[in-house]
Motif scaffolding. Sequence first.
Motif, short mmCIF file in Angstrom:
data_model
loop_
_atom_site.label_atom_id
_atom_site.label_comp_id
_atom_site.label_asym_id
_atom_site.label_seq_id
_atom_site.Cartn_x
_atom_site.Cartn_y
_atom_site.Cartn_z
N MET A 103 17.17 59.83 82.20
CA MET A 103 18.49 59.80 82.80
C MET A 103 19.33 58.75 82.09
O MET A 103 18.93 57.60 81.96
CB MET A 103 18.36 59.46 84.29
CG MET A 103 19.60 59.62 85.05
SD MET A 103 19.17 59.73 86.79
CE MET A 103 20.64 59.12 87.48
N GLU A 104 20.48 59.15 81.63
CA GLU A 104 21.35 58.26 80.85
C GLU A 104 22.12 57.31 81.77
O GLU A 104 22.57 57.70 82.84
CB GLU A 104 22.33 59.09 80.04
CG GLU A 104 23.14 58.25 79.09
CD GLU A 104 24.02 59.09 78.18
OE1 GLU A 104 24.67 58.49 77.32
OE2 GLU A 104 24.05 60.32 78.32
N PRO A 105 22.28 56.04 81.33
CA PRO A 105 23.04 55.09 82.14
C PRO A 105 24.50 55.52 82.30
O PRO A 105 25.07 56.14 81.42
CB PRO A 105 22.98 53.79 81.33
CG PRO A 105 21.88 53.97 80.36
CD PRO A 105 21.73 55.44 80.13
N VAL A 106 25.08 55.16 83.45
CA VAL A 106 26.46 55.50 83.75
C VAL A 106 27.27 54.21 83.78
O VAL A 106 26.81 53.19 84.30
CB VAL A 106 26.55 56.22 85.11
CG1 VAL A 106 27.99 56.48 85.51
CG2 VAL A 106 25.78 57.53 85.06
N ARG A 107 28.47 54.24 83.21
CA ARG A 107 29.37 53.09 83.20
C ARG A 107 30.72 53.53 83.74
O ARG A 107 31.03 54.71 83.80
CB ARG A 107 29.54 52.54 81.77
CG ARG A 107 28.25 52.10 81.10
CD ARG A 107 27.75 50.80 81.71
NE ARG A 107 26.58 50.31 81.02
CZ ARG A 107 25.33 50.44 81.45
NH1 ARG A 107 25.09 51.10 82.55
NH2 ARG A 107 24.33 49.93 80.79
N THR A 108 31.56 52.55 84.09
CA THR A 108 32.90 52.84 84.59
C THR A 108 33.93 52.45 83.54
O THR A 108 33.90 51.34 83.01
CB THR A 108 33.17 52.05 85.89
OG1 THR A 108 32.18 52.42 86.86
CG2 THR A 108 34.55 52.35 86.44
#
Length: 83
Positions: A1-6
């Motif tokens: 699962m790929e990291p999520v950023r804002t």
Amino acid sequence: MEPVRTCVGCRARAPRSSLLRVVEQGGALVADEKAVLPGRGAWVHDTSACVDAAIRRRAFGRALRVSGPLDTQTFQNTHQRNG
């Protein structure tokens, strides 16, 4: 699962691979294309709309926790040439 950023420009969440990491070096914003430069990073979509919104709202300074003014001119000029 790929990291999520804002994104600091539009505040939308996105996978890390679709965002550009930006760091502060010597009081100026620098694009960290490979995401390996030291220091705190801010993430932004690589579009003029998001970059301009982040600069207008002074979001880079808050995200990078920089107390003084940031030189955004060089970053903006480079981004407009490339994007």
